[in-house]
Design a protein around this motif. Structure first.
Motif, PDB file in Angstrom:
ATOM      1  N   LYS A  44     -20.480  33.753   2.438  1.00 53.68           N
ATOM      2  CA  LYS A  44     -19.183  33.223   2.048  1.00 53.68           C
ATOM      3  C   LYS A  44     -18.142  34.311   2.171  1.00 53.68           C
ATOM      4  O   LYS A  44     -18.315  35.410   1.643  1.00 53.68           O
ATOM      5  CB  LYS A  44     -19.236  32.692   0.613  1.00 53.68           C
ATOM      6  N   PHE A  45     -17.048  34.006   2.891  1.00 53.30           N
ATOM      7  CA  PHE A  45     -15.968  34.959   3.112  1.00 53.30           C
ATOM      8  C   PHE A  45     -14.641  34.275   2.802  1.00 53.30           C
ATOM      9  O   PHE A  45     -14.452  33.098   3.132  1.00 53.30           O
ATOM     10  CB  PHE A  45     -15.953  35.472   4.554  1.00 53.30           C
ATOM     11  N   ALA A  46     -13.730  34.989   2.188  1.00 54.04           N
ATOM     12  CA  ALA A  46     -12.397  34.441   1.960  1.00 54.04           C
ATOM     13  C   ALA A  46     -11.681  34.232   3.286  1.00 54.04           C
ATOM     14  O   ALA A  46     -10.966  33.249   3.485  1.00 54.04           O
ATOM     15  CB  ALA A  46     -11.588  35.369   1.051  1.00 54.04           C
ATOM     16  N   GLY A  61     -24.283  48.756  12.715  1.00 55.05           N
ATOM     17  CA  GLY A  61     -25.348  47.923  13.244  1.00 55.05           C
ATOM     18  C   GLY A  61     -25.065  46.452  12.980  1.00 55.05           C
ATOM     19  O   GLY A  61     -24.000  46.080  12.486  1.00 55.05           O
ATOM     20  N   ALA A  62     -26.016  45.610  13.309  1.00 52.96           N
ATOM     21  CA  ALA A  62     -25.860  44.172  13.138  1.00 52.96           C
ATOM     22  C   ALA A  62     -26.040  43.780  11.673  1.00 52.96           C
ATOM     23  O   ALA A  62     -26.778  44.433  10.934  1.00 52.96           O
ATOM     24  CB  ALA A  62     -26.879  43.425  13.996  1.00 52.96           C
ATOM     25  N   LEU A  63     -25.347  42.718  11.263  1.00 53.61           N
ATOM     26  CA  LEU A  63     -25.499  42.152   9.930  1.00 53.61           C
ATOM     27  C   LEU A  63     -26.324  40.883  10.066  1.00 53.61           C
ATOM     28  O   LEU A  63     -25.906  39.926  10.709  1.00 53.61           O
ATOM     29  CB  LEU A  63     -24.127  41.831   9.316  1.00 53.61           C
ATOM     30  N   THR A  64     -27.506  40.861   9.484  1.00 57.21           N
ATOM     31  CA  THR A  64     -28.418  39.728   9.610  1.00 57.21           C
ATOM     32  C   THR A  64     -28.651  39.093   8.248  1.00 57.21           C
ATOM     33  O   THR A  64     -28.944  39.786   7.280  1.00 57.21           O
ATOM     34  CB  THR A  64     -29.779  40.177  10.192  1.00 57.21           C
ATOM     35  N   SER A  65     -28.497  37.761   8.185  1.00 54.55           N
ATOM     36  CA  SER A  65     -28.723  37.037   6.943  1.00 54.55           C
ATOM     37  C   SER A  65     -29.605  35.833   7.219  1.00 54.55           C
ATOM     38  O   SER A  65     -29.400  35.106   8.192  1.00 54.55           O
ATOM     39  CB  SER A  65     -27.391  36.573   6.333  1.00 54.55           C
TER      40      SER A  65
END
Length: 222
Positions: A75-77, A66-70
């Motif tokens: 933060k991603f490397a 599914g979708a990732l909602t924030s």
């Protein structure tokens, strides 16, 4: 024949007390209030919507169907996108910040003006470097260096005035609203070229040397 049996005598009170610690074979136990000393609401379940208040560290790959909602920051490397990236929700400005070491840039699509600006960020202040409009116009407040061919189908302008105007079968240099000056390292050799060859342009500096072989000058010994 008499069979002698041996057993234990127990009072009703002790019987009830003993059976309280055992569960009948076909019975179901009452759900425990805690697991590992924690109440049930402290555990994550996979069949209901939940809010987790603690930090979660995953050491293996996380796969989302599914979708990732924030509603906060992420933060991603590094990040790899298979198809596209959408920035903004259509309700205001949308920006992408590129933070290099002492080299910070910002790409901004401002709300409602139809332009995309690439800006260099000094401190916290972005300085516009390159702008693209929805009509295809390119704008830069600084110098533009081009290593290849510059192709302008509608001509070139300088200082808001026409400098080169293409017309059918010809090019017009300059305009009637301002004076045109041609600068060269040597006016004697200023030349033009057509399909038949190259020819010197006659001017006040070279007219004597250019006409001397074909004309006689008055008041001069030749």
């Amino acid at each position: 024949r008499c069979v002698k049996r041996q057993g234990y005598a127990i009072s009703p009170y002790e019987l009830n007390k003993t059976l309280a610690n055992f569960m009948p074979l076909k019975a179901t136990a009452v759900n425990s209030d805690k697991l590992g000393g924690q109440i049930a609401s402290n555990y994550m379940r996979n069949d209901i919507d939940q809010t987790v208040n603690g930090n979660i560290t995953l050491t293996k790959t996380l796969t989302l169907n599914g979708a990732l909602t924030s509603t906060s920051t992420g933060k991603f490397a590094s990040m790899t996108l298979d198809t596209s990236l959408v920035v903004g929700n259509g309700n205001g400005d949308a920006s992408i910040n590129i933070a290099g070491k002492t080299n910070n840039w910002k790409a901004t699509a401002a709300s409602g003006n139809g332009k995309l600006w690439l800006s260099y960020v000094t401190g916290t202040t972005p300085v516009d470097a390159l702008g693209l409009s929805s009509t295809g116009d390119v704008e830069t407040p600084g110098a533009l260096t081009v290593g290849g061919l510059v192709s302008a189908s509608k001509g070139l302008a300088a200082g808001g005035q026409s400098a080169v105007t293409p017309e059918t079968g010809k090019l017009t240099f300059g305009n009637t609203g301002s004076q045109s000056i041609i600068k060269t390292s040597e006016a004697n050799s200023l030349s033009v070229t057509d399909t038949s060859g190259t020819y010197i342009v006659l001017n006040k500096k070279n007219y004597i040397s250019q006409l001397n072989n074909d004309f006689l000058r008055k008041n001069v010994d030749d």
